[in-house]
Design an enzyme around this catalytic site. Structure first.
Site, PDB file in Angstrom:
ATOM      1  N   ASP A  54       0.859  -1.181   0.000  1.00  9.41           N
ATOM      2  CA  ASP A  54       0.000   0.000   0.000  1.00  9.41           C
ATOM      3  C   ASP A  54       0.891   1.224   0.000  1.00  9.41           C
ATOM      4  OD1 ASP A  54      -0.161   1.053   3.141  1.00  9.41           O
ATOM      5  OD2 ASP A  54       0.009  -1.132   3.006  1.00  9.41           O
ATOM      6  N   GLU A 141      -8.420   4.570  11.806  1.00 13.05           N
ATOM      7  CA  GLU A 141      -7.366   4.539  12.821  1.00 13.05           C
ATOM      8  C   GLU A 141      -7.300   5.886  13.521  1.00 13.05           C
ATOM      9  OE1 GLU A 141      -3.230   4.664  11.196  1.00 13.05           O
ATOM     10  OE2 GLU A 141      -4.237   4.309   9.269  1.00 13.05           O
TER      11      GLU A 141
END
Length: 252
Positions: A54, A141
């Site tokens: 990623d 997150e």
């Protein structure tokens, strides 16, 4: 008595030397882990055949054919954040990754500071619903001040639920949720099991049954060829399945 004292002094010296050696080894190991030379999870992912990365603008300009040739099968690319921010490298990364054989997906970084509906509309405006790409990812997150003062469970869900619903309606598939083990346990739990899970666990294997997750981010300290950004490391992931299973997860 003198013999006993001498023996005790020798024992103390040996103990001190042993502790000093242990501290030195621990310090060296910590440095090697921090710099990506040694990473425990690299030895624990050998049984997974499907690997990916990623990326975001921090990797800078990416030579996608070079990156893809390093035994990779998929790539997640940062697209958007909140209700207005677009990653400055998204368009170039999306086009570059799509020109390779990688299975490609985009991710949105959830903000605790704007409504989920606006965030969904923002991602939809930037990320094509191309057949053969992975469903959109919502990255959940803590960040900034919310690391020490996180939102309540109801506040987070009040943003996340409409975001997921609108993305699913537009892309025709349940979005993937990326999150940490702590946040999943505290905020999400089993209520979101219908969504594919991408779990972050960069020290050891996820503390979850394998059937509970589809993607595992196992390292954030790897080095690969093909990018020249300010961030020298790159995140590595595995998929719990075959390439056929990964293709089955893509948009129709």
């Amino acid at each position: 008595m003198g013999v006993r004292r001498a023996g005790r002094r020798r024992w103390l010296r040996w103990t001190a030397a042993g502790l000093g050696a242990l501290a030195l080894v621990t310090g060296v190991l910590a440095v090697l882990v921090w710099n990506g030379v040694v990473w425990p999870n690299r030895f624990l992912v050998g049984g997974y055949e499907v690997r990916g990365v990623d990326v975001s603008n921090y990797q800078g300009e990416i030579d996608w054919p070079v990156l893809a040739a390093q035994d990779l099968d998929f790539a997640f690319i940062k697209a958007t954040e909140g209700s207005s921010h677009v990653d400055e490298r998204f368009a170039a990364n999306w086009d570059g990754a799509r020109s390779t054989d990688l299975v490609v997906g985009a991710y949105h970084f959830l903000s605790f500071e704007s409504p989920g509906e606006r965030q969904a509309a923002h991602m939809i405006s930037q990320v094509p619903a191309d057949a053969g790409t992975l469903p959109p990812v919502v990255d959940v997150e803590y960040y900034g001040e919310f690391i020490t003062d996180p939102p309540s469970r109801d506040e987070l869900r009040g943003i996340l639920d409409p975001l997921l619903a609108d993305l699913e309606a537009h892309y025709g598939a349940p979005p993937i949720i990326y999150t940490t083990q702590e946040l999943r346990s505290s905020y999400l739990g089993d209520d979101y099991d219908r969504y594919p899970l991408w779990i972050r666990s960069v020290a050891l294997t996820p503390d979850l049954p394998r059937e509970s997750w589809e993607f595992w981010q196992y390292s954030d300290r790897d080095h690969l060829d093909g990018y020249v950004g300010e961030e020298e490391h790159i995140d590595m992931n595995v998929f719990d399945g075959s390439l056929g299973d990964l293709d089955a997860l893509t948009l129709p």
